[in-house]
Design a protein around this motif. Structure first.
Motif, PDB file in Angstrom:
ATOM      1  N   VAL A   1       0.848  -1.186   0.000  1.00 17.71           N
ATOM      2  CA  VAL A   1       0.000   0.000   0.000  1.00 17.71           C
ATOM      3  C   VAL A   1       0.885   1.238   0.000  1.00 17.71           C
ATOM      4  N   ILE A   2       0.641   2.154  -0.931  1.00 13.35           N
ATOM      5  CA  ILE A   2       1.404   3.402  -1.014  1.00 13.35           C
ATOM      6  C   ILE A   2       0.466   4.547  -0.649  1.00 13.35           C
ATOM      7  N   GLY A   3       0.724   5.161   0.488  1.00 14.69           N
ATOM      8  CA  GLY A   3      -0.153   6.186   1.024  1.00 14.69           C
ATOM      9  C   GLY A   3      -0.865   5.668   2.257  1.00 14.69           C
ATOM     10  N   ALA A   4      -0.807   6.424   3.353  1.00 11.28           N
ATOM     11  CA  ALA A   4      -1.376   5.938   4.613  1.00 11.28           C
ATOM     12  C   ALA A   4      -2.382   6.925   5.199  1.00 11.28           C
ATOM     13  N   GLY A   5      -3.061   7.666   4.329  1.00 17.62           N
ATOM     14  CA  GLY A   5      -4.116   8.560   4.786  1.00 17.62           C
ATOM     15  C   GLY A   5      -5.439   7.818   4.902  1.00 17.62           C
ATOM     16  N   ILE A   6      -6.544   8.531   4.747  1.00 21.75           N
ATOM     17  CA  ILE A   6      -7.862   7.920   4.900  1.00 21.75           C
ATOM     18  C   ILE A   6      -8.056   6.787   3.900  1.00 21.75           C
ATOM     19  N   MET A   7      -7.756   7.040   2.629  1.00 24.69           N
ATOM     20  CA  MET A   7      -7.978   6.024   1.608  1.00 24.69           C
ATOM     21  C   MET A   7      -6.975   4.886   1.714  1.00 24.69           C
ATOM     22  N   GLY A   8      -5.701   5.213   1.972  1.00 22.63           N
ATOM     23  CA  GLY A   8      -4.697   4.175   2.152  1.00 22.63           C
ATOM     24  C   GLY A   8      -5.022   3.262   3.319  1.00 22.63           C
ATOM     25  N   THR A   9      -5.570   3.840   4.385  1.00 24.91           N
ATOM     26  CA  THR A   9      -5.982   3.042   5.541  1.00 24.91           C
ATOM     27  C   THR A   9      -7.069   2.050   5.138  1.00 24.91           C
ATOM     28  N   GLY A  10      -8.007   2.516   4.310  1.00 25.80           N
ATOM     29  CA  GLY A  10      -9.046   1.615   3.817  1.00 25.80           C
ATOM     30  C   GLY A  10      -8.500   0.541   2.897  1.00 25.80           C
ATOM     31  N   HIS A  11      -7.554   0.923   2.031  1.00 18.11           N
ATOM     32  CA  HIS A  11      -6.922  -0.057   1.141  1.00 18.11           C
ATOM     33  C   HIS A  11      -6.234  -1.157   1.959  1.00 18.11           C
ATOM     34  N   ALA A  12      -5.493  -0.736   2.975  1.00 16.42           N
ATOM     35  CA  ALA A  12      -4.749  -1.706   3.783  1.00 16.42           C
ATOM     36  C   ALA A  12      -5.687  -2.683   4.476  1.00 16.42           C
ATOM     37  N   ALA A  13      -6.776  -2.161   5.049  1.00 15.39           N
ATOM     38  CA  ALA A  13      -7.725  -3.029   5.740  1.00 15.39           C
ATOM     39  C   ALA A  13      -8.367  -4.010   4.767  1.00 15.39           C
ATOM     40  N   ALA A  14      -8.705  -3.534   3.571  1.00 14.46           N
ATOM     41  CA  ALA A  14      -9.328  -4.413   2.580  1.00 14.46           C
ATOM     42  C   ALA A  14      -8.368  -5.508   2.133  1.00 14.46           C
ATOM     43  N   ALA A  15      -7.111  -5.137   1.879  1.00 16.76           N
ATOM     44  CA  ALA A  15      -6.128  -6.130   1.444  1.00 16.76           C
ATOM     45  C   ALA A  15      -5.819  -7.131   2.547  1.00 16.76           C
ATOM     46  N   ALA A  16      -5.725  -6.639   3.791  1.00 17.10           N
ATOM     47  CA  ALA A  16      -5.355  -7.514   4.911  1.00 17.10           C
ATOM     48  C   ALA A  16      -6.404  -8.589   5.173  1.00 17.10           C
ATOM     49  N   GLN A  17      -7.656  -8.297   4.885  1.00 19.17           N
ATOM     50  CA  GLN A  17      -8.712  -9.275   5.185  1.00 19.17           C
ATOM     51  C   GLN A  17      -9.097 -10.124   3.979  1.00 19.17           C
ATOM     52  N   ASN A  18      -8.525  -9.819   2.804  1.00 18.50           N
ATOM     53  CA  ASN A  18      -8.853 -10.616   1.630  1.00 18.50           C
ATOM     54  C   ASN A  18      -8.234 -12.009   1.758  1.00 18.50           C
ATOM     55  N   PRO A  19      -9.010 -13.084   1.616  1.00 17.46           N
ATOM     56  CA  PRO A  19      -8.477 -14.437   1.816  1.00 17.46           C
ATOM     57  C   PRO A  19      -7.480 -14.872   0.753  1.00 17.46           C
ATOM     58  N   ARG A  20      -7.358 -14.109  -0.331  1.00 17.93           N
ATOM     59  CA  ARG A  20      -6.442 -14.474  -1.403  1.00 17.93           C
ATOM     60  C   ARG A  20      -5.206 -13.580  -1.427  1.00 17.93           C
ATOM     61  N   ALA A  21      -5.030 -12.752  -0.401  1.00 23.55           N
ATOM     62  CA  ALA A  21      -3.937 -11.782  -0.419  1.00 23.55           C
ATOM     63  C   ALA A  21      -3.238 -11.698   0.930  1.00 23.55           C
ATOM     64  N   ASP A  22      -2.004 -11.209   0.890  1.00 25.44           N
ATOM     65  CA  ASP A  22      -1.235 -10.905   2.101  1.00 25.44           C
ATOM     66  C   ASP A  22      -0.773  -9.462   2.013  1.00 25.44           C
ATOM     67  N   LEU A  23      -1.105  -8.649   3.026  1.00 29.08           N
ATOM     68  CA  LEU A  23      -0.590  -7.289   3.075  1.00 29.08           C
ATOM     69  C   LEU A  23       0.857  -7.362   3.544  1.00 29.08           C
ATOM     70  N   VAL A  24       1.785  -6.984   2.673  1.00 24.89           N
ATOM     71  CA  VAL A  24       3.213  -7.152   2.937  1.00 24.89           C
ATOM     72  C   VAL A  24       3.843  -5.901   3.523  1.00 24.89           C
ATOM     73  N   ALA A  25       3.537  -4.724   2.952  1.00 26.74           N
ATOM     74  CA  ALA A  25       4.223  -3.511   3.391  1.00 26.74           C
ATOM     75  C   ALA A  25       3.397  -2.269   3.056  1.00 26.74           C
ATOM     76  N   VAL A  26       3.700  -1.189   3.793  1.00 25.34           N
ATOM     77  CA  VAL A  26       3.063   0.113   3.593  1.00 25.34           C
ATOM     78  C   VAL A  26       4.162   1.150   3.402  1.00 25.34           C
ATOM     79  N   ALA A  27       3.996   2.027   2.429  1.00 24.42           N
ATOM     80  CA  ALA A  27       4.931   3.125   2.199  1.00 24.42           C
ATOM     81  C   ALA A  27       4.192   4.446   2.315  1.00 24.42           C
TER      82      ALA A  27
END
Length: 341
Positions: A11-37
């Protein structure tokens, strides 16, 4: 692309939208959230620690990691092009917040880079995943309202957004920030080709507060076949307005009309301090999980990468939105109708 059945996501960007992206990726059963920039790094650290991921203040470090296949890009509007191009050149699939770019020349350059790289790419026009908006498209496609001939769309924000939520409001306009979603939807619903735009904007309140951007913009778009759409964006509503965003779309067809009013999304809350309508369509938390249209868009691009599918939002349709906005801003400067390039 990794050979595992799970997708590594950065995830690139950690504001409101980046926070939502990270949460969505982290809970997806087919994905692993690896890193945030993110810059500053403190924001990246906080978000990454929430999900057990790594963090950095240099997105290029994230793009160099072999365990990341897909990146989500949630940076300010005017910073999209370079990061997206770097991601494509690094062989990373990506989903980027709207708009694709804030320049038509940049959009064309970026699309060429993406095509050469072969990666999957999509702009997060996530309103297409709001159930009522998706149903409206199905109704139109089924011919329930005949042929669309006219549309009206407004998306207006509280003044909190350009004065407190965004530190970069002077680098954009309410049309770029707000109308991009509506232009995507109107083009999707109308099903035609936008040809020219005329626009009027007002600069007053925000300039007086030291933020050099428009308070409000209205534009009319002519489509092929004589069809027309009006789009409105404004971000000086008082902070007492009960929702952060006032959003409404009307599609008039030869045989019917569709209204989409998002002011109330099923929940009304009255307290001693205010009467509010909490927004539930884009990124609600339901039983501890990020849900809504944003998560659905993230899930969609993950599925497209893993299953070799084609994104619902094509790069061509994203370019069309940028082309409309490019002509819209040219019209703000010229005061006349401007043809789309």
């Amino acid at each position: 692309m990794s050979t595992s059945s799970r997708l590594g996501v950065g995830v690139i960007g950690a504001g409101i939208m980046g926070t939502g992206h990270a949460a969505a990726a982290a809970q997806n059963p087919r994905a692993d959230l690896v890193a945030v920039a993110s810059v500053p790094i403190a924001s990246a650290r906080t978000l990454a620690e929430r999900h057990g991921a790594d963090h950095t203040d240099d997105y290029r470090v994230l793009l160099a990691r072999p365990d990341i296949d897909l990146v989500t890009i949630a940076t300010p509007d005017h910073l999209h092009r370079q990061i997206c191009a770097d991601a494509a050149r690094a062989g990373k699939h990506f989903i980027v917040e709207k708009p694709l770019t804030t320049s038509l020349d940049e959009a064309d350059e970026l699309i060429a880079v993406v095509r050469e790289s072969g990666v999957k790419a999509m702009t997060s026009f996530n309103h297409r995943w709001i159930p009522s908006y998706a149903n409206a498209f199905d109704q139109i496609t089924a011919g329930r309202v005949g042929t669309p001939v006219m549309a009206y769309a407004r998306k207006n924000d509280r003044i909190y957004v350009p004065t407190e939520m965004l530190s970069w409001a002077a680098e954009t306009t309410p049309a770029w920030f707000l109308s991009s979603h509506d232009i995507d939807l109107v083009c999707w619903y109308m099903g035609g080709v936008p040809l020219e735009v005329v626009a009027t904007g007002v600069k007053n309140k925000l300039v007086g507060m030291g933020i050099d951007t428009y308070d409000a913009v209205q534009a009319q778009i002519r489509f092929d076949g004589g069809r027309v759409a009006t789009v409105e964006s404004c971000w000086i509503y008082p902070n007492s307005y009960p929702t952060m965003t006032d959003s409404f779309i009307e599609i008039v067809g030869t045989d019917g009309v569709i209204h989409l009013d998002r002011k109330a999304e099923q929940v009304e809350v009255a307290s001693d301090g205010a009467f509010e309508w909490p927004r539930m369509a884009i990124m609600p938390t339901i039983h501890g999980k990020q849900r809504g249209a944003m998560a659905d868009a993230i899930d969609h691009i993950i599925d497209c990468v893993l299953d070799d599918g084609e994104p619902l939002v094509t790069l061509e349709s994203s370019r069309q939105v940028t082309a409309v906005l490019d002509a819209l801003h040219a019209s703000l400067a010229s005061g006349t109708w401007e043809k789309l390039r």
